[in-house]
Design an enzyme around this catalytic site. Structure first.
Site, PDB file in Angstrom:
ATOM      1  N   ALA A   1      42.373 -98.876  35.927  1.00 33.73           N
ATOM      2  CA  ALA A   1      43.039 -97.525  35.505  1.00 33.73           C
ATOM      3  C   ALA A   1      43.355 -96.535  36.532  1.00 33.73           C
ATOM      4  CB  ALA A   1      42.218 -96.993  34.390  1.00 33.73           C
ATOM      5  N   ARG A   2      42.464 -95.817  36.665  1.00 34.06           N
ATOM      6  CA  ARG A   2      42.818 -94.628  37.011  1.00 34.06           C
ATOM      7  C   ARG A   2      41.280 -93.523  38.182  1.00 34.06           C
ATOM      8  NH1 ARG A   2      47.375 -95.392  38.202  1.00 34.06           N
ATOM      9  NH2 ARG A   2      48.742 -94.691  38.373  1.00 34.06           N
TER      10      ARG A   2
ATOM     11  N   ARG B   1      49.889-102.361  27.155  1.00 28.90           N
ATOM     12  CA  ARG B   1      50.738-103.495  27.332  1.00 28.90           C
ATOM     13  C   ARG B   1      49.807-103.688  28.272  1.00 28.90           C
ATOM     14  NH1 ARG B   1      55.897 -99.381  27.988  1.00 28.90           N
ATOM     15  NH2 ARG B   1      54.258 -98.521  28.538  1.00 28.90           N
TER      16      ARG B   1
ATOM     17  N   HIS C   1      43.593 -99.888  45.465  1.00 32.05           N
ATOM     18  CA  HIS C   1      44.575 -99.554  44.671  1.00 32.05           C
ATOM     19  C   HIS C   1      45.668-100.511  44.902  1.00 32.05           C
ATOM     20  CE1 HIS C   1      46.355 -95.920  42.075  1.00 32.05           C
ATOM     21  NE2 HIS C   1      46.961 -97.409  41.748  1.00 32.05           N
TER      22      HIS C   1
ATOM     23  N   GLU D   1      40.379 -90.714  45.879  1.00 29.30           N
ATOM     24  CA  GLU D   1      41.049 -92.044  46.778  1.00 29.30           C
ATOM     25  C   GLU D   1      41.939 -91.498  47.427  1.00 29.30           C
ATOM     26  OE1 GLU D   1      42.078 -94.705  42.984  1.00 29.30           O
ATOM     27  OE2 GLU D   1      44.115 -94.943  43.975  1.00 29.30           O
TER      28      GLU D   1
HETATM   29  C1  8YV Z   1      50.820 -97.720  42.041  1.00 27.08           C
HETATM   30  C2  8YV Z   1      49.423 -97.578  40.035  1.00 27.08           C
HETATM   31  O1  8YV Z   1      51.147 -98.722  43.035  1.00 27.08           O
HETATM   32  O2  8YV Z   1      51.689 -98.511  38.625  1.00 27.08           O
HETATM   33  C3  8YV Z   1      50.393 -97.264  38.701  1.00 27.08           C
HETATM   34  O3  8YV Z   1      50.511 -96.370  37.909  1.00 27.08           O
HETATM   35  O4  8YV Z   1      48.855 -97.140  39.405  1.00 27.08           O
HETATM   36  C4  8YV Z   1      50.042 -98.870  40.710  1.00 27.08           C
HETATM   37  O5  8YV Z   1      50.882 -99.444  40.155  1.00 27.08           O
HETATM   38  C5  8YV Z   1      50.321 -96.946  42.624  1.00 27.08           C
HETATM   39  O6  8YV Z   1      50.109 -95.669  41.582  1.00 27.08           O
HETATM   40  C6  8YV Z   1      51.440 -96.233  43.674  1.00 27.08           C
HETATM   41  O7  8YV Z   1      52.428 -95.657  43.256  1.00 27.08           O
END
Ligand code: 8YV
Length: 327
Positions: A240-241, A158, A288, A270
């Site tokens: 992404a991650r 999405r 993030h 992180e």
């Molecule tokens: C969050 C994110 O802020 O939704 C996700 O997967 O990476 C971010 O929107 C973060 O993971 C905190 O939970």
């Protein structure tokens, strides 16, 4: 009357979210946002039927084995690589996430980071603040063109589609993408996006945006070999991650200008950031925050709360990740 189920809210959240949860549950919370160790988390989960988690709390087989009352973990995130979902299913613990409510906001940020990276906004601002701007010059902070260029997207869920639409319709970009599965023809038309192999994506993108979920397969999906295939003028954005990019290899590629620039919102390990990334100028670094607008963070918190209430009170979660548990 049955006692209220007990839940743990593992991180600080909006007071309104907490108040709503307290109407249904006996809540132990962490409004001080104290840094809990894994042992602290396990200790606090004792006797709890539910947990309100964020991407920071790892729920794996060991935690599940030690928290036998747990029935549901509601992540305030769309990503859920902090959950060992097979282990949760094996223990009949439901996992939920917060899809959709953050799609457009996160796509906005992906585009903002792309623009900041291509047009060297952070680097030039540091220069100005440092008092180094004494005269205009023809090539000062000349960056990469955005409009009309080729936008590559790795991971076309999405959020990827949201970025594609912005690029294609807003900036006249030629959009190419690679994903585990191809979009339907209708979605490809809506996103004006063309499916290509990963190698073609790497070789031809002027701006490459990473929006794929983290998994063992996507670990270091962009390492030195992939960076070597990119154009020397290309930029890379990771919303992404952490762990999808080999940050050490990226820092080296940036230092040697093997790619032009990068924009990173997520990092391996992180909130620690690879020290080499902190010293290269051609990278924009943000902590993030891609989903961080007040409205979206509220919507994420509300949806996580809806999932806890939906499942523990009404037996119907809104966005279950492992619905096999409900059967
Ligand atoms: C969050 C994110 O802020 O939704 C996700 O997967 O990476 C971010 O929107 C973060 O993971 C905190 O939970």
């Amino acid at each position: 009357m049955n006692p209220k189920p007990r839940i743990l809210v593992a991180r600080a959240v909006f007071p309104e979210t907490l108040a709503r949860l307290e109407q249904h549950f006996e809540v132990e919370h962490n409004q001080a946002d104290a840094a809990w160790s894994r042992q602290d988390l396990v200790a606090r989960l004792q006797g709890k039927a539910g947990a309100f988690t964020t991407g920071t709390e790892r729920i794996d087989a060991d935690v599940l084995a030690a928290c036998t009352d747990l029935k549901v973990c509601a992540n305030m995130a769309v990503g859920y690589n902090n959950f060992d979902l097979p282990a949760m299913s094996a223990r009949k613990v439901l996992g939920t996430n917060t899809p959709d409510v953050l799609t457009e906001t996160t796509a906005d940020f992906g585009f903002a980071l792309l623009m900041a990276t291509a047009r060297r906004i952070a680097e030039s601002e540091h220069y100005l603040r440092a008092g180094k701007w004494t005269k205009w010059s023809f090539d000062m902070f000349a960056g990469a063109e955005v409009h009309g260029s080729t936008l590559g997207i790795l991971g076309m869920g999405r959020i990827g589609q949201g970025i594609a639409r912005r690029g294609a319709h807003g900036f006249g970009m030629n959009v190419i993408y690679h994903n585990r599965s191809r979009l339907t023809p209708e979605l490809e038309v809506a996103c004006k996006a063309r499916y290509v192999g990963k190698e073609e994506l790497l070789r031809t993108a002027d701006h490459l945006v990473l929006v794929l979920p983290y998994s063992a397969e996507s670990h270091h999906a962009i390492g030195s070999a992939e960076l070597a295939q990119m154009k020397p003028t290309a930029t890379l954005v990771n919303i992404a991650r952490g762990g999808i990019v080999d940050d050490a290899a990226l820092a080296q590629a940036l230092r040697e200008q093997r790619i032009a620039a990068a924009g990173l919102d997520v990092f391996e390990g992180e909130p620690k950031v690879h020290p080499d990334l902190l010293t290269v100028p051609n990278v924009v670094l943000t902590p993030h925050i891609a989903s961080a607008t007040v409205r979206t963070r509220r919507a994420m918190a509300d949806l996580a709360a809806d999932n806890l209430i939906g499942f523990l009170v009404h037996g119907k979660p809104v966005t279950p990740l492992n619905p096999d548990v409900l059967a």
